[in-house]
Design an enzyme around this catalytic site. Structure first.
Site, PDB file in Angstrom:
ATOM      1  N   ARG A   1      37.632   3.651  -5.325  1.00 16.86           N
ATOM      2  CA  ARG A   1      37.070   3.637  -3.975  1.00 16.86           C
ATOM      3  C   ARG A   1      35.555   3.415  -3.919  1.00 16.86           C
ATOM      4  NH1 ARG A   1      39.181   8.982  -1.512  1.00 16.86           N
ATOM      5  NH2 ARG A   1      39.776   9.459  -3.640  1.00 16.86           N
TER       6      ARG A   1
ATOM      7  N   ARG B   1     -22.869 -21.897  -3.929  1.00 11.38           N
ATOM      8  CA  ARG B   1     -22.489 -22.192  -2.544  1.00 11.38           C
ATOM      9  C   ARG B   1     -23.218 -23.468  -2.177  1.00 11.38           C
ATOM     10  NH1 ARG B   1     -24.917 -17.952   1.435  1.00 11.38           N
ATOM     11  NH2 ARG B   1     -23.489 -16.405   0.607  1.00 11.38           N
TER      12      ARG B   1
END
Ligand code: UD1
Ligand code: CA
Length: 452
Positions: free
Chosen positions: A16, A437
């Protein structure tokens, strides 16, 4: 001291469960069902015998305990037959304690009572009184003395009305048990060798059957399907939560707290709803865990705030630190005292020094970060080149501007500042501003295009 032999019946398939795993390997909290029973048995027994059948190799491999005597029951011919399989390796002058591999919450104190009773009377069984006894063996008493156990399928209508049932757990003098087991037959409704038949045999033999009646249904509850498994999980969690609260832990809602492992804590700790603890977790004093956190194998200090929706594994969190909301701390991370790991920050295999802050949207991996560092939003340590992982070192007092990528291996010197938006590929010297940058320009006389 009489030797105690534990015999754990675990041969059933457990159809089960609808699972590829044998029933006794289903998990409750952090352990298999069989693992829970073994833990209890091993506290009391000098030797534990497990009678296995369906999925035997899987069971033995998963449990992986050489101290166990594994006994195979090739065909499941009944509980009596199952116990018979273990008897050849059990000495007569001992007590056999029969347990079920799918009854995980059995308590130590109950088993102790049962063993003590068996030492006096030879046979002691554990029963429980149920509102609905359907399916169980009924305990037949006369003048309050146990006479027999009758299985549901063999019982008369009057016997079916009895609500005291057999839990299956019993303690029996091993010598007597062997004798009675030899006398079993399968003349019953199921054509099985019933262990329960030994009770009437002992009575015929002039023995007085001792019984322990538990008032805790859950400790003798078996698990046959996932509904029952979930019920016992809840019971287990509720019991654990009650213990923690009695020891001083504040749980905002004990029904919404799960500990699958062990939790230790100091004073005045508080855990909010939907927190799952796994493995071994330690909290110092005055630490709080907000809703929806999962914390595994972690040592958390005192005065720590774990904010909502944080996931922490295999880490050390220092005193006064603040983690989350939505932080993910992965294994081998060490977050220093008073450090902050904020929103949507992932930390992996890294040390974050005292008082350092990684407040927003960052990935910090394979990094050693000193004290009082400030990491801006969106900073990423690029630790992986597609083949290998590389280290990043960030020394004390560094300030890393937002949206910076640190391409590892790289070292950022003490008190250095990195301008926002940089991609850092070379080591950065101490105490200076470094940035990569492109310069900002403005085009004069530029006009926005106009829709034609
Ligand atoms: C058994 C008892 C019943 C009791 C009930 C409690 C017998 C005859 N009946 O019922 O009185 O009320 O337990 O749950 O003992 N097992 C084996 N090998 C076998 C048969 C069973 O290892 O050949 C194991 C199962 O895996 C399980 C336990 O024994 O862990 C009990 O088996 P189960 O079929 O659930 O018990 P019942 O016969 O229903
Ligand atoms: Ca059954």
């Amino acid at each position: 001291m009489t030797q105690i032999h534990g015999i754990i019946l675990a041969a059933g398939k457990g159809t089960r469960m609808n699972s590829s795993k044998p029933k006794v390997l289903q998990i409750l909290s952090d352990k298999t069902l069989l693992g829970h029973v073994l833990t209890q048995a091993q506290k009391l027994c000098s030797k534990v015998h497990v009678v296995y059948g369906f999925g035997g190799d899987q069971v033995r491999q998963t449990i992986n305990d050489d101290s166990i005597n594994w006994v195979e029951q090739v065909q499941q011919l009944g509980t009596g037959h199952a116990v018979q399989q273990a008897m050849p390796s059990i000495n007569d002058d001992s007590i056999s304690l029969v347990l079920y591999g799918d009854v995980p919450l059995i308590e130590q104190s109950t088993l102790n009572d049962l063993i003590t009773q068996a030492q006096h009377s030879g046979v002691a069984l554990l029963s429980v009184v149920l509102d609905n006894p359907t399916g169980y063996g009924r305990i037949i008493r006369q003048n309050n003395q146990v006479q027999a156990i009758v299985e549901q399928k063999d019982a008369s209508d009057t016997q079916l009305e009895i609500c005291e049932v057999n839990t299956g757990i019993m303690a029996v003098d091993s010598g007597l048990l062997k004798t009675y087991l030899n006398g079993l037959d399968s003349n019953n409704a199921q054509g099985e060798l019933y262990l329960t038949d030994i009770i009437a045999m002992a009575v015929d033999d002039g023995k007085t059957i001792a019984s322990v009646i538990t008032d805790n249904e859950f400790e003798v509850a078996g698990v046959n399907d996932k509904v029952q498994l979930a019920e016992l999980e809840r019971t287990f969690q509720q019991n654990q939560a009650t213990q923690f609260m009695q020891q001083g832990l504040m749980l905002k809602d004990p029904a919404r707290f799960d500990c699958r492992g062990s939790l230790s804590f100091g004073q005045d700790c508080e855990i909010d709803v939907n927190v799952v603890i796994e493995g071994e977790v330690t909290l110092g004093d005055n630490t709080t865990i907000a809703p929806n956190c999962v914390i595994k194998n972690t040592v958390i200090g005192s005065n720590v705030s774990i904010l909502p929706n944080s996931v922490i594994e295999d880490a050390v969190i220092g005193n006064g630190a603040s983690i989350g909301p939505f932080a993910r701390i992965r294994p081998e991370s060490n977050i220093g005292e008073n450090a902050k790991v904020g929103n949507f920050v992932e930390v992996k295999k890294s040390t974050i020094g005292k008082g350092s802050k990684v407040s927003h949207l960052s990935y910090v991996g394979d990094t050693t970060m000193g004290d009082d560092v400030n990491i801006g939003a969106g900073v990423i340590t690029c630790n992986y080149d597609g083949a290998n992982k590389h280290q990043t070192t960030i020394e004390d007092g560094v300030f890393v501007g937002s949206d910076t990528q640190l391409i590892a291996p790289v070292t950022i010197g003490k008190n250095a500042t990195i301008g926002a938006g940089s991609t850092i590929t070379k080591d950065v010297p101490d105490a200076q501003l470094s940035l990569s940058r492109s310069r900002q320009t403005t085009l004069k006389n530029w006009q926005r295009p106009v829709k034609q």
